[in-house]
Design an enzyme around this catalytic site. Structure first.
Site, PDB file in Angstrom:
ATOM      1  CB  SER A 157      -0.892   0.043   1.242  1.00  5.78           C
ATOM      2  OG  SER A 157      -1.781  -1.012   1.225  1.00  5.78           O
ATOM      3  CB  THR A 215      -1.958   4.688   4.406  1.00  5.04           C
ATOM      4  OG1 THR A 215      -2.676   4.559   3.211  1.00  5.04           O
ATOM      5  CG2 THR A 215      -1.450   6.098   4.568  1.00  5.04           C
ATOM      6  CB  THR A 262      -1.004   5.999   0.836  1.00  5.33           C
ATOM      7  OG1 THR A 262      -1.795   4.829   0.624  1.00  5.33           O
ATOM      8  CG2 THR A 262      -1.655   7.157   0.119  1.00  5.33           C
ATOM      9  NE  ARG A 292      -9.230   7.154  -3.781  1.00  7.18           N
ATOM     10  CZ  ARG A 292      -8.606   6.964  -2.621  1.00  7.18           C
ATOM     11  NH1 ARG A 292      -7.307   6.802  -2.591  1.00  7.18           N
ATOM     12  NH2 ARG A 292      -9.275   6.932  -1.489  1.00  7.18           N
ATOM     13  CB  VAL A 293      -6.123  12.286  -5.335  1.00 11.03           C
ATOM     14  CG1 VAL A 293      -5.410  12.850  -4.125  1.00 11.03           C
ATOM     15  CG2 VAL A 293      -5.239  12.379  -6.575  1.00 11.03           C
ATOM     16  N   GLY A 294      -6.681  10.226  -2.761  1.00 10.94           N
ATOM     17  CA  GLY A 294      -7.366  10.051  -1.477  1.00 10.94           C
ATOM     18  C   GLY A 294      -7.094  11.185  -0.515  1.00 10.94           C
ATOM     19  CG  ASP A 295      -7.155  10.093   3.582  1.00  8.73           C
ATOM     20  OD1 ASP A 295      -6.976   9.168   2.760  1.00  8.73           O
ATOM     21  OD2 ASP A 295      -6.845   9.984   4.781  1.00  8.73           O
ATOM     22  CB  THR A 301      -4.828   4.728   7.921  1.00  7.18           C
ATOM     23  OG1 THR A 301      -4.674   3.719   6.934  1.00  7.18           O
ATOM     24  CG2 THR A 301      -5.344   4.100   9.185  1.00  7.18           C
ATOM     25  N   GLY A 302      -7.321   4.529   6.044  1.00  7.88           N
ATOM     26  CA  GLY A 302      -8.629   3.975   5.729  1.00  7.88           C
ATOM     27  C   GLY A 302      -9.204   4.589   4.477  1.00  7.88           C
ATOM     28  N   GLY A 306     -10.187   7.010   2.235  1.00  7.59           N
ATOM     29  CA  GLY A 306      -9.874   8.433   2.192  1.00  7.59           C
ATOM     30  C   GLY A 306     -11.066   9.323   1.905  1.00  7.59           C
TER      31      GLY A 306
HETATM   32  C1  SD4 Z   1      -6.503   6.491   0.717  1.00  8.39           C
HETATM   33  N1  SD4 Z   1      -6.303   6.700   3.094  1.00  8.39           N
HETATM   34  O1  SD4 Z   1      -5.905   6.639  -0.334  1.00  8.39           O
HETATM   35  C2  SD4 Z   1      -5.709   6.089   1.934  1.00  8.39           C
HETATM   36  C3  SD4 Z   1      -5.647   4.612   1.974  1.00  8.39           C
HETATM   37  C4  SD4 Z   1      -5.167   4.066   3.247  1.00  8.39           C
HETATM   38  O2  SD4 Z   1      -4.351   2.366   4.481  1.00  8.39           O
HETATM   39  O3  SD4 Z   1      -5.127   4.664   4.269  1.00  8.39           O
HETATM   40  N2  SD4 Z   1      -4.766   2.877   3.315  1.00  8.39           N
HETATM   41  O4  SD4 Z   1      -7.712   6.598   0.824  1.00  8.39           O
END
Ligand code: SD4
Length: 338
Positions: free
Chosen positions: A91, A193, A211, A221-224, A244-245, A247
């Site tokens: 990840s 992450t 991450t 796609r872009v996360g948090d 984490t998680g 996003g």
């Molecule tokens: C995301 N928060 O791109 C990240 C993914 C993540 O453990 O935390 N993975 O959404």
């Protein structure tokens, strides 16, 4: 597997809080948050480093930097780099699982004690995204660089260009393609992450997050994780938080900023993480049963907290010579199976 070997240690942060209170009650009330931090430092609880998930090698590296007098900024960068270079971690950095088109794209950010920050999104072919983010912070007038611009900038700074898709991740993607089912269900296998927060001997706080994002995400796609305030926030007077998680859910509640603001209002890191998870799960029609979000936080006094929606989230903490994994408390107490 390693991530399942949790140390039952939920009471540790309580010990930290109790210790902090004892220290404070022994002396006249310190004038500022910095003085409190320095007092704790004198008593051995600083420096400290915490990180999301089970990343003892990364926290060990960060602590090595801190112990040798390095800044919290150097510590979080070098700690995160350990996982970026670890090809087994699917990840983060090299070996990260790709998007649905087979491209590994990285997101990362970093924030220092002055509130300066840098971030990269949709970065390809450069494994140390966190270091590119630091360069964005230090060497450009900007906060965020994306895609080809971020890559060209990294190349101009001497970063190595390499293929980040390992054979193992390519194989996993090819297996996924057979059904091409995209379910953004977060679990510990496909989400680790690394988010890291550190306080150095001077009591100064920094944080970083890196991450490859959600496995098999849509291209682009872009996360948090690279979004300041969502995936990470540091306020050197108050504390810091990293997420984490899933996003998308963190972004919708500006999670890390929220946790720091709750600490500013007097909540402990643990209470603040719990309230921020509450904002997600208590939304009308929240489908929280289908995804995971976890937060870790630290305040200026060196107290820490962590909380997640579901079981199996953990935090690695290195403090007072102990580098250990702490299982996080969680909201959904209904039995979860892996
Ligand atoms: C995301 N928060 O791109 C990240 C993914 C993540 O453990 O935390 N993975 O959404």
């Amino acid at each position: 597997m390693n991530r399942r070997k949790f140390i039952k240690n939920a009471s540790l942060s309580g010990v930290g809080i109790a210790l902090g209170n004892t220290l404070m009650s022994c002396k006249e009330t310190p004038e500022t948050q910095s003085e409190i931090a320095l007092e704790n430092s004198a008593n051995g609880s600083l420096p400290l480093v915490i990180a999301t998930w089970h990343v003892e090698n990364a926290t060990a590296k960060a602590m090595e930097v801190l112990q040798s007098g390095g800044s919290s900024l150097d510590a979080v960068e070098q700690g995160c780099m350990v996982e970026e270079a670890n090809e087994k971690g699917q990840s983060v950095g090299k070996g990260g699982l790709p998007d649905r088109d087979g491209n590994v794209t990285l997101d990362a950010c970093i924030m220092d004690k002055y509130g300066n920050c840098g971030s990269v999104v949709f970065l390809k072919d450069i494994k140390h995204a966190v270091s590119v983010a630091r360069k964005v912070m230090e060497d450009t007038p900007h906060v965020m660089l994306a895609g080809d611009g971020a890559k060209q900038f990294a190349i101009s700074k001497g970063f190595e260009v390499e293929n980040l898709l390992t054979e193992a991740s390519k194989k996993a993607w090819e297996e996924w393609k057979v059904k091409s089912e995209y379910k953004p269900i977060i679990n510990i296998e496909n989400h680790d992450t690394i988010g890291m927060l550190a306080i150095d001997k001077n009591g100064d706080i920094s944080g970083a997050c890196t991450t490859s994002g959600l496995a098999y995400k849509m291209a682009g796609r872009v996360g948090d994780s690279p979004i300041i305030g969502s995936g990470l926030f540091v306020d050197n007077e108050i504390g810091a938080c990293v997420a984490t998680g899933l996003g998308e859910e963190v972004v919708k509640t500006v999670g890390s900023f929220l946790v720091v603001e709750l600490m500013r209002q007097g909540k402990s890191p643990q209470q603040a993480c719990e309230e921020a998870i509450g904002r997600i799960v208590n939304k009308p029609n929240s489908n929280y049963k289908d995804f995971q979000v976890g937060y870790i936080a630290v305040n200026k006094q060196g107290e820490t907290g962590s909380y997640s929606i579901h079981q199996w989230f953990s935090m690695t903490k290195f403090q007072d010579g102990k580098n250990e994994q702490i299982q996080s408390d969680f909201y959904n107490k209904a039995k979860t199976t892996l």
